[in-house]
Design an enzyme around this catalytic site. Structure first.
Site: not given
Length: 282
Positions: A11-12, A74, A152, A184, A186
């Protein structure tokens, strides 16, 4: 490839842990590799060419470590690079799709809201998905810039994250959305806060378990599922500095993690190559 080879997931950043958790829950015998490209997060405001280069670099790294399958955990990387990865590599490649179809099937008000990055919402893949379903319900598209950065940074409950979420949720709730699609990986980490802001009557959906089931199906088709009488292990890498990421990643994962620093080596002439990879342990 043998059934004992690991599954590679990337994932990012940290959001893909929500998918990794579902894979672990469904496939406890599998060894798992996870790469968080947090030094380059978020992908949602990057160009397609940049995301493609990151996806190729990470896929090469996972394959070098024996991955028998690759999971693009992602949504933005899926929309920008999944098809390219499928043309380059022969291992099973499993990617994301926002849970719009189950949302349309389950909405009571007939209004569904999709929370995602701008890159995901603007992608061809998402447009095709929307085209198949938009006659069955009103589908509201809500880009959410800044949310990935809040995750993040480790801020899942703070005032800044709460205010940002409220900005994105209030307009779609005011238009009658009773079902939210977290587009997403996240965003599921923010589910408790989202639930606090929406109340109990709004359905919140993500794609983590659907992806895990797809991984199991694809590996079963090629007879690469690990034997059940073993306990799988996990290994984690981050492109950001691991000392900064380790405690938060362990908290999100729910236990100690073996985290290493993934860095790209310099090529001749000082240019950085996405294919020349080195590994720095903590």
């Amino acid at each position: 490839m043998t059934p004992y080879h690991p599954i590679g997931v990337f994932d990012s950043g940290l959001g893909g842990l929500t998918v990794l958790r579902e894979i672990r829950r469904l496939l406890p015998s599998e060894d798992l590799l996870y790469v968080a490209d947090s030094a380059h997060a978020p992908y949602g405001d990057k160009s397609v060419a940049f995301i493609e280069s990151r996806a190729i670099a990470i896929a090469e790294f996972l394959l070098e470590h024996g991955a028998k399958a690759i999971v693009v955990a992602c949504n933005t990387a899926t929309s920008a690079a999944a098809q390219l990865l499928r043309t380059r590599y022969s291992v099973p490649l499993i990617a994301m799709e926002p849970a719009v179809k189950p949302a349309v099937e389950r909405t009571r008000s007939g209004v569904v809201a999709v929370l995602a990055t701008r890159q995901t919402l603007a992608s061809h893949n998402f447009s095709r998905l929307l085209g198949r379903l938009e006659t069955q319900a009103e589908i509201l598209l809500q880009p959410c810039p800044g949310l990935v950065e809040r995750v993040e940074a480790g801020d899942l409950t703070g005032a800044a994250t709460r205010d940002l979420l409220r900005t994105y949720l209030e307009p779609v709730l005011a238009r009658g959305a009773d079902t939210l699609v977290l587009g997403c990986t996240h965003y599921p980490l923010l589910t408790p806060l989202i639930r606090e802001l929406t109340g109990p009557d709004v359905l919140i959906l993500d794609s983590g378990m659907a992806v895990a089931r797809q991984v199991r199906r694809r590996l079963s088709e090629v007879e690469l599922l690990a034997p059940e009488a073993r306990a799988g292990r996990e290994r984690f890498w981050t492109s950001a500095h691991p000392a900064r990421m380790h405690a938060f990643m362990a908290r999100l994962w729910g236990g100690e993690v073996e985290l290493a620093h993934w860095v790209e080596s310099e090529t001749e002439g000082g240019r950085r190559s996405p294919f020349a990879l080195a590994l720095e342990p903590i």
